[in-house]
Design a protein around this motif. Structure first.
Motif, PDB file in Angstrom:
ATOM      1  N   LYS A 212      -0.591 -10.002  16.599  1.00  0.00           N
ATOM      2  CA  LYS A 212      -1.388 -11.181  16.933  1.00  0.00           C
ATOM      3  C   LYS A 212      -2.871 -10.817  17.040  1.00  0.00           C
ATOM      4  CE  LYS A 212       2.386 -13.466  19.427  1.00  0.00           C
ATOM      5  NZ  LYS A 212       2.891 -13.913  20.753  1.00  0.00           N
ATOM      6  N   PHE A 213      -3.150  -9.680  17.683  1.00  0.00           N
ATOM      7  CA  PHE A 213      -4.532  -9.223  17.832  1.00  0.00           C
ATOM      8  C   PHE A 213      -5.176  -8.968  16.473  1.00  0.00           C
ATOM      9  CE2 PHE A 213      -7.190  -5.363  17.768  1.00  0.00           C
ATOM     10  CZ  PHE A 213      -8.279  -5.805  18.500  1.00  0.00           C
ATOM     11  N   PHE A 214      -4.460  -8.252  15.598  1.00  0.00           N
ATOM     12  CA  PHE A 214      -5.023  -7.899  14.296  1.00  0.00           C
ATOM     13  C   PHE A 214      -5.300  -9.145  13.464  1.00  0.00           C
ATOM     14  CE2 PHE A 214      -5.247  -6.235  10.030  1.00  0.00           C
ATOM     15  CZ  PHE A 214      -5.848  -4.991  10.193  1.00  0.00           C
ATOM     16  N   TYR A 222      -1.565  -7.049   9.351  1.00  0.00           N
ATOM     17  CA  TYR A 222      -1.752  -5.610   9.271  1.00  0.00           C
ATOM     18  C   TYR A 222      -1.289  -5.066   7.921  1.00  0.00           C
ATOM     19  CZ  TYR A 222      -0.415  -0.717   9.850  1.00  0.00           C
ATOM     20  OH  TYR A 222      -0.240   0.631   9.661  1.00  0.00           O
ATOM     21  N   SER A 223      -0.125  -5.491   7.458  1.00  0.00           N
ATOM     22  CA  SER A 223       0.412  -4.973   6.191  1.00  0.00           C
ATOM     23  C   SER A 223      -0.458  -5.388   5.013  1.00  0.00           C
ATOM     24  CB  SER A 223       1.847  -5.464   5.986  1.00  0.00           C
ATOM     25  OG  SER A 223       1.910  -6.875   5.954  1.00  0.00           O
ATOM     26  N   ASP A 224      -1.014  -6.591   5.069  1.00  0.00           N
ATOM     27  CA  ASP A 224      -1.867  -7.055   3.970  1.00  0.00           C
ATOM     28  C   ASP A 224      -3.155  -6.233   3.900  1.00  0.00           C
ATOM     29  OD1 ASP A 224      -2.384  -8.869   1.802  1.00  0.00           O
ATOM     30  OD2 ASP A 224      -3.842  -9.880   3.071  1.00  0.00           O
ATOM     31  N   TYR A 225      -3.741  -5.957   5.068  1.00  0.00           N
ATOM     32  CA  TYR A 225      -4.977  -5.170   5.075  1.00  0.00           C
ATOM     33  C   TYR A 225      -4.709  -3.732   4.637  1.00  0.00           C
ATOM     34  CZ  TYR A 225      -9.661  -3.770   6.476  1.00  0.00           C
ATOM     35  OH  TYR A 225     -10.953  -3.323   6.458  1.00  0.00           O
ATOM     36  N   LEU A 226      -3.579  -3.175   5.064  1.00  0.00           N
ATOM     37  CA  LEU A 226      -3.211  -1.823   4.645  1.00  0.00           C
ATOM     38  C   LEU A 226      -3.026  -1.764   3.134  1.00  0.00           C
ATOM     39  CD1 LEU A 226      -2.381   1.094   5.229  1.00  0.00           C
ATOM     40  CD2 LEU A 226      -0.062   0.259   5.724  1.00  0.00           C
ATOM     41  N   ASN A 227      -2.408  -2.784   2.567  1.00  0.00           N
ATOM     42  CA  ASN A 227      -2.247  -2.827   1.111  1.00  0.00           C
ATOM     43  C   ASN A 227      -3.594  -2.891   0.400  1.00  0.00           C
ATOM     44  OD1 ASN A 227       0.536  -2.614   0.941  1.00  0.00           O
ATOM     45  ND2 ASN A 227       0.884  -4.826   0.988  1.00  0.00           N
ATOM     46  N   GLU A 228      -4.566  -3.585   0.992  1.00  0.00           N
ATOM     47  CA  GLU A 228      -5.892  -3.653   0.375  1.00  0.00           C
ATOM     48  C   GLU A 228      -6.546  -2.270   0.335  1.00  0.00           C
ATOM     49  OE1 GLU A 228      -8.476  -6.593   1.973  1.00  0.00           O
ATOM     50  OE2 GLU A 228      -7.243  -8.266   1.244  1.00  0.00           O
ATOM     51  N   SER A 256       7.632   2.208  -3.706  1.00  0.00           N
ATOM     52  CA  SER A 256       8.253   1.917  -5.000  1.00  0.00           C
ATOM     53  C   SER A 256       7.193   1.431  -5.977  1.00  0.00           C
ATOM     54  CB  SER A 256       9.354   0.860  -4.864  1.00  0.00           C
ATOM     55  OG  SER A 256       8.815  -0.448  -4.812  1.00  0.00           O
ATOM     56  N   ILE A 257       7.372   1.759  -7.237  1.00  0.00           N
ATOM     57  CA  ILE A 257       6.398   1.361  -8.255  1.00  0.00           C
ATOM     58  C   ILE A 257       6.467  -0.137  -8.507  1.00  0.00           C
ATOM     59  CG2 ILE A 257       5.649   1.723 -10.642  1.00  0.00           C
ATOM     60  CD1 ILE A 257       5.175   4.014  -8.582  1.00  0.00           C
ATOM     61  N   THR A 258       7.654  -0.705  -8.379  1.00  0.00           N
ATOM     62  CA  THR A 258       7.773  -2.154  -8.548  1.00  0.00           C
ATOM     63  C   THR A 258       6.908  -2.893  -7.531  1.00  0.00           C
ATOM     64  OG1 THR A 258      10.042  -1.944  -9.377  1.00  0.00           O
ATOM     65  CG2 THR A 258       9.368  -4.111  -8.548  1.00  0.00           C
ATOM     66  N   TYR A 259       6.971  -2.439  -6.269  1.00  0.00           N
ATOM     67  CA  TYR A 259       6.166  -3.070  -5.218  1.00  0.00           C
ATOM     68  C   TYR A 259       4.680  -2.816  -5.457  1.00  0.00           C
ATOM     69  CZ  TYR A 259       4.548  -4.375  -0.558  1.00  0.00           C
ATOM     70  OH  TYR A 259       3.885  -4.969   0.494  1.00  0.00           O
ATOM     71  N   PHE A 260       4.325  -1.600  -5.875  1.00  0.00           N
ATOM     72  CA  PHE A 260       2.936  -1.278  -6.190  1.00  0.00           C
ATOM     73  C   PHE A 260       2.392  -2.219  -7.259  1.00  0.00           C
ATOM     74  CE2 PHE A 260       0.156   1.390  -9.067  1.00  0.00           C
ATOM     75  CZ  PHE A 260      -0.992   1.243  -8.310  1.00  0.00           C
ATOM     76  N   ASN A 261       3.132  -2.386  -8.336  1.00  0.00           N
ATOM     77  CA  ASN A 261       2.684  -3.260  -9.422  1.00  0.00           C
ATOM     78  C   ASN A 261       2.541  -4.703  -8.951  1.00  0.00           C
ATOM     79  OD1 ASN A 261       2.494  -1.286 -11.444  1.00  0.00           O
ATOM     80  ND2 ASN A 261       4.669  -1.424 -11.909  1.00  0.00           N
ATOM     81  N   ARG A 262       3.473  -5.159  -8.115  1.00  0.00           N
ATOM     82  CA  ARG A 262       3.423  -6.535  -7.637  1.00  0.00           C
ATOM     83  C   ARG A 262       2.218  -6.777  -6.732  1.00  0.00           C
ATOM     84  NH1 ARG A 262       8.271  -6.847  -5.935  1.00  0.00           N
ATOM     85  NH2 ARG A 262       8.025  -6.707  -3.659  1.00  0.00           N
ATOM     86  N   VAL A 263       1.967  -5.838  -5.816  1.00  0.00           N
ATOM     87  CA  VAL A 263       0.818  -5.976  -4.915  1.00  0.00           C
ATOM     88  C   VAL A 263      -0.491  -5.875  -5.697  1.00  0.00           C
ATOM     89  CG1 VAL A 263      -0.430  -4.929  -2.976  1.00  0.00           C
ATOM     90  CG2 VAL A 263       2.060  -5.130  -2.903  1.00  0.00           C
ATOM     91  N   PHE A 264      -0.552  -4.948  -6.651  1.00  0.00           N
ATOM     92  CA  PHE A 264      -1.772  -4.764  -7.440  1.00  0.00           C
ATOM     93  C   PHE A 264      -2.109  -6.038  -8.206  1.00  0.00           C
ATOM     94  CE2 PHE A 264      -4.776  -3.291 -10.475  1.00  0.00           C
ATOM     95  CZ  PHE A 264      -5.347  -2.146  -9.952  1.00  0.00           C
ATOM     96  N   LEU A 265      -1.109  -6.638  -8.826  1.00  0.00           N
ATOM     97  CA  LEU A 265      -1.322  -7.874  -9.586  1.00  0.00           C
ATOM     98  C   LEU A 265      -1.805  -8.995  -8.671  1.00  0.00           C
ATOM     99  CD1 LEU A 265      -1.074  -9.404 -12.281  1.00  0.00           C
ATOM    100  CD2 LEU A 265       1.310  -9.866 -11.690  1.00  0.00           C
ATOM    101  N   LYS A 266      -1.251  -9.060  -7.469  1.00  0.00           N
ATOM    102  CA  LYS A 266      -1.659 -10.094  -6.523  1.00  0.00           C
ATOM    103  C   LYS A 266      -3.101  -9.896  -6.068  1.00  0.00           C
ATOM    104  CE  LYS A 266      -0.524 -11.997  -1.956  1.00  0.00           C
ATOM    105  NZ  LYS A 266       0.371 -11.885  -0.770  1.00  0.00           N
ATOM    106  N   LYS A 267      -3.489  -8.650  -5.802  1.00  0.00           N
ATOM    107  CA  LYS A 267      -4.825  -8.373  -5.271  1.00  0.00           C
ATOM    108  C   LYS A 267      -5.913  -8.398  -6.348  1.00  0.00           C
ATOM    109  CE  LYS A 267      -3.583  -7.532  -0.984  1.00  0.00           C
ATOM    110  NZ  LYS A 267      -4.009  -8.431   0.127  1.00  0.00           N
TER     111      LYS A 267
END
Length: 287
Positions: A212-214, A222-228, A256-267
Motif C-alpha cells: 500500500k505504501f509503495f 512494487y513488481s511493476d516498478y521492479l520490472n521497469e 522465464s524467457i516467456t515472461y521476459f518477452n511479455r513484460v518487454f513487449l508491454k513496457k
C-alpha cells in the motif's frame, strides 16, 4: 538517498538563465531537485536516467525537459564511459512567464504545464542539438533569442511523459527515507530473486502495508516498478552486448524467457529483438 534541494538563485544576479556544460569521466548519482525548469542534452555517455518514479537508460542524444521541484539524476555506467558530457539549461518561472503572457507562446505554455512529470524527446533535431551545444558561446540578447528558438523547435517534437501521473515529490522526511531506501536496494539487487518480505523488512513494514505504501508513493506496484528496472538494464545489454536474448533475460532477473518477452513487449511496445535492431540503428545515426 534523500533528494537534495539545489540552490541556483545566485546565478540569477548574473544571467537571466543558467547554462552548464559538463565533460567528466562519468555522472555520479546525485538525487536532487530545484525550483527551476531544466533542459538537459546528453552529448556523450551511457547509463541510467531517474526522473521522479521513471527509470530509463540514456545515451548520446538523450533530451529531457524537467519541471520545477521534480527529483532527478543521471548516473553513468562507470565501466562503459571514458567521457560523459551534457549541456544543461536551467531557467526560472519568473524568467519564462514574461514570454508566456504572449499569444505566440501558447504552445510552449501548454508544454511547460505538463513537464512537471518530465518530458523525453526521442527524436531531437540536429538543429536543436547544435544550438544547445553552442548557446554558451553567445551573449546578451542573442543568447535569449537562441533559447527561444530552441523552445519553439521543442514544441514541434514528439515527446514522452516520464514520471507517472500519480507521482508526487515526497516532502515527508520519514516517507522519503523509506522510499529511497527501497529504491537503492532495488537498484543494487534487481538481477537477483528479491522477496517482497525482504524489501518490506528494510523499512519495518508488513508485506501488505508495504504494498500500500509503495503504490501510494509511486503510483505503481512494487513488481511493476521492479520490472521497469530490469527492463531498463536489459535494454542496455541488448544495445551494448552480443549476448542472446535468453541470456539477457536471465541475467536481468527474469525467471522465464516467456515472461521476459511479455513484460518487454508491454513496457517497450516492441520485442527484445526489434528493440536491439532499432537501438543499434540509432547509435549508428548518432555516431
Amino acid at each position: 538517498m534523500k533528494a537534495i534541494l539545489e540552490d541556483l538563485s545566485m546565478d540569477a544576479y548574473v544571467n537571466s538563465f543558467r547554462i552548464n556544460q559538463y565533460s567528466i569521466p562519468h555522472f555520479e548519482y546525485k538525487w536532487h531537485y530545484h525550483p527551476e525548469f531544466e533542459l538537459t542534452l546528453i552529448e556523450s555517455g551511457v547509463g541510467d536516467r531517474f526522473i521522479g518514479d521513471s527509470f530509463e537508460r540514456f545515451q548520446k542524444g538523450d533530451l529531457v525537459l524537467i519541471g520545477p521541484d521534480l527529483p532527478h539524476t543521471w548516473m553513468s555506467d562507470k565501466e562503459k564511459n571514458n567521457l560523459s558530457a551534457a549541456v544543461v539549461i536551467q531557467f526560472s518561472s519568473h524568467f519564462i512567464e514574461r514570454f508566456l503572457a504572449l499569444n505566440e507562446f501558447n504552445q510552449l505554455k501548454q508544454m511547460l504545464a505538463i513537464c512537471s512529470q518530465g518530458l523525453y524527446f526521442p527524436k531531437p533535431s540536429i538543429e536543436i542539438i547544435h544550438k544547445m551545444a553552442n548557446i554558451s558561446q553567445t551573449k546578451g540578447i542573442s543568447r535569449i533569442s537562441i533559447l527561444l528558438e530552441i523552445f519553439d523547435m521543442l514544441t514541434e517534437l514528439e515527446y514522452q511523459v516520464l514520471a507517472s501521473p500519480f507521482y508526487q515529490p515526497i516532502k515527508n522526511e520519514e516517507n522519503e527515507w523509506r522510499i529511497n531506501t527501497v529504491f537503492e536496494y532495488m537498484l543494487r539487487n534487481s538481477s537477483t530473486a528479491m522477496s517482497l518480505k525482504d524489501v518490506a523488512d528494510l523499512i519495518h513494514l508488513s508485506e501488505s502495508a508495504f504494498c500500500k505504501f509503495f503504490k501510494r508513493m509511486t503510483g505503481k506496484t512494487y513488481s511493476d516498478y521492479l520490472n521497469e528496472i530490469r527492463i531498463g538494464k536489459a535494454c542496455s545489454l541488448l544495445t551494448e552486448s552480443d549476448k542472446t536474448i535468453a541470456e539477457i533475460g536471465f541475467q536481468t532477473g527474469f525467471e522465464s524467457i516467456t515472461y521476459f518477452n511479455r513484460v518487454f513487449l508491454k513496457k517497450k511496445a516492441r520485442t527484445p529483438s526489434e528493440f536491439r535492431k532499432m537501438s543499434r540503428n540509432r547509435v549508428e545515426v548518432l555516431a
